[in-house]
Design an enzyme around this catalytic site. Structure first.
Site: not given
Ligand code: XIL
Length: 524
Positions: A322, A368, A430
């Site tokens: 990010e 990202d 993700e």
């Molecule tokens: C999130 C986790 O899933 C949560 O448990 C934590 O509280 C915050 O982070 N983008 C990302 C991840 O790259 O690392 C994030 O994960 C979600 C958004």
């Protein structure tokens, strides 16, 4: 959300409970119907005593006239009230921990959370059960979360604490229940269905590699990402102190089940411990050559420890996470890294450090979100193109793909097509499909028609992705089943959120059928 006076309903549940010198412990015979979860421990302070709860830190505990536990005199965020649950918790079994909290009248809202302190094998871990949630004097706020351990523990203490405020707090209606696990359905494994396309991955926390969730995980998924356990704050909470235990539980499970491991993440602006951006005197790092060198030395030490521990057992890493912001003229996120470097030079340096230290075959990704939107797509594209021109050793781009059920699924396909020109690897890292509409945060349950719409969404999205299978290294879901999705609590509490393939009871949703057999979807 419970009303300010939840006592009446609880009374019924506690009938037949043996209240003896502390917590009310239900005899197993009193457990509710066969399919419901087993109640192991319940306290409601109606005895006028603290029922087994004790002070955590130098706080005062008392039971008020309404029969709630009042915690006062907190001088640190970890101060609160605790209860020992060691005797009830077995390894490999999942439990639900529920408690209500409210602030005494007249106080400002504050973020509170629930945690378990786990002492085992000579070390102590603090494991979040329910993450920071706002509590007010107006109504009781419910804190419910699941908890499990993978190895026997010496001491398990459940407690309430705060994010930053030192507010007094009222506690009530605590229950510990053993979750009656449903059977894992005999379904075609996703990983087999997608075997000719790409490995299907899943982001997990340690509780998902135990018990029934672990069975579901190993059945359907070919790869895991550590959702939180390889982030900078998890691996190096204190400078020079590396903690791999929690991540190792996940890696060991993956290896035992023939799954590959994706590493997330080496450099991020979130979930990075405060010390990382402070000098030896505890002052914030400045934009100076000396402090730039210090930041890179810290990253190098971090990556060196990780390389020594995992080598090539983690096949790909999100090196930077990010770092792009299309709103900025240079397309780069303003972060502490950016500020100290006075620009984005740290990004190329991070890839060079990772390439120099990690084994040759480990793949290096830039990861990202929102990369499906044209503005973000372009900003990420420009950055990666610039890195390639400068011969920075970047292997791939990760599309997080945190989407919602109304975002055009074709957009992600267009982004994947665009990045082909850069000759980089690509992965979906993700994925989840939110079912929320704006301002629906307080819906208690997911509307059924929304789940059907989500099923059709997954159908179309996976058609887009499978059409581009040659260009995707893997597609990873951000969570195994709805109850553990980060969207239940981010950015606010959303009990109805259900973005994944499997529901709270680990059963396949329309989302699964949308991918595997759309003929099973409910008619539109
Ligand atoms: C999130 C986790 O899933 C949560 O448990 C934590 O509280 C915050 O982070 N983008 C990302 C991840 O790259 O690392 C994030 O994960 C979600 C958004």
């Amino acid at each position: 959300m419970p009303t300010p006076s939840p006592r009446a309903s609880r009374r019924a549940v506690l009938t037949g409970a043996a209240v003896a010198g502390g917590a009310a412990v239900l005899p197993l015979a009193a457990a509710s119907p066969a399919h419901a979860d087993d109640l192991l421990l319940a306290t409601d302070f109606s005895s006028g005593t603290t029922e087994g709860w004790y002070a955590r830190g130098a706080v005062a505990l008392s039971v008020n006239a309404e029969g709630s536990l009042l915690v006062e005199g907190r001088t640190a965020t970890w101060n609160g009230a605790a209860i020992d649950i060691t005797a009830h918790v077995e390894a490999g079994v999942r439990y639900r921990l529920r408690v209500l909290m409210r602030l005494p009248s007249g106080l400002d809202a504050a973020d509170l959370r629930t945690t378990v302190q786990r002492d085992a094998a000579g070390s102590t871990a603090y494991e979040t059960v329910k993450w920071n949630t706002a509590v007010t004097p107006d109504a009781w706020t419910e804190f419910t979360g699941t908890y499990s351990i993978t190895q026997p523990a010496d001491l398990l203490q459940f407690y309430v604490e705060s994010a930053s405020s030192l507010t007094p707090v009222l506690v009530d209606e605590f229950t510990l229940t053993r979750i009656q696990e449903p059977e894992i359905q005999d379904l075609l494994p996703l990983k087999d269905f997608l075997a000719c396309d790409f490995p299907i991955g899943c982001a997990v926390e340690p509780p998902e590699v135990a018990g029934k969730p672990a069975e579901l995980l190993a059945k359907h998924f070919a790869q895991v990402t550590t959702g939180n356990q390889m982030k900078p704050d998890a691996i190096q909470p204190t400078e020079g102190v590396f903690t791999f235990d929690r991540a190792d539980e996940i890696v060991a499970f993956a290896e035992a089940n023939g799954m590959t491991v994706w590493g997330h993440t080496l450099l991020w602006h979130n979930q990075t411990p405060a010390w990382w951006f402070l000098d030896a005197d505890g002052n914030p790092l400045q934009s100076t050559p000396a402090h730039r060198a210090l930041l890179l030395a810290r990253l190098e030490a971090h990556v060196t420890a990780i390389a020594a521990h995992y080598g090539d057992r983690v096949w790909a890493w999100d090196v930077v996470n990010e770092v792009v912001d299309p709103e900025q003229t240079d397309g780069l996120r303003r972060s502490r890294w950016y500020e100290v470097f006075g620009g984005g030079a740290y990004i190329g340096e991070a890839f060079k450090i990772a390439r120099r230290i990690l084994p040759r075959k480990v793949k290096l990704f830039l990861n990202d979100y929102n990369t499906e939107f044209p503005d973000k797509r372009e900003a990420v594209y420009n950055l990666v193109q610039d890195l390639k021109r400068k011969r920075v050793p970047i292997d791939g781009v990760g599309h997080q793909a945190h989407v919602d059920y109304r975002r055009d699924p074709q957009l992600l396909g267009e982004s994947i097509d665009a990045f082909k020109r850069l000759r980089v690897l690509q992965a979906v890292t993700e994925l989840d499909v939110s079912v929320s509409d704006h301002m629906e945060e307080s819906l208690p349950a997911t509307p059924p028609e929304r789940l059907a719409a989500q099923g059709r969404y997954y159908q179309e999205l996976f058609t887009v992705l499978r059409d581009r299978a040659r260009h995707l290294e893997s597609v990873t879901m951000w969570g195994l089943y709805d109850a553990v999705s980060w969207l239940r609590t981010w950015p606010v509490s959303r009990p109805h959120e259900a973005p994944l393939f499997f529901d709270d009871r680990l059963q396949a949703k329309a989302a699964y059928w949308g991918v595997v057999d759309p003929a099973q979807l409910p008619p539109e």
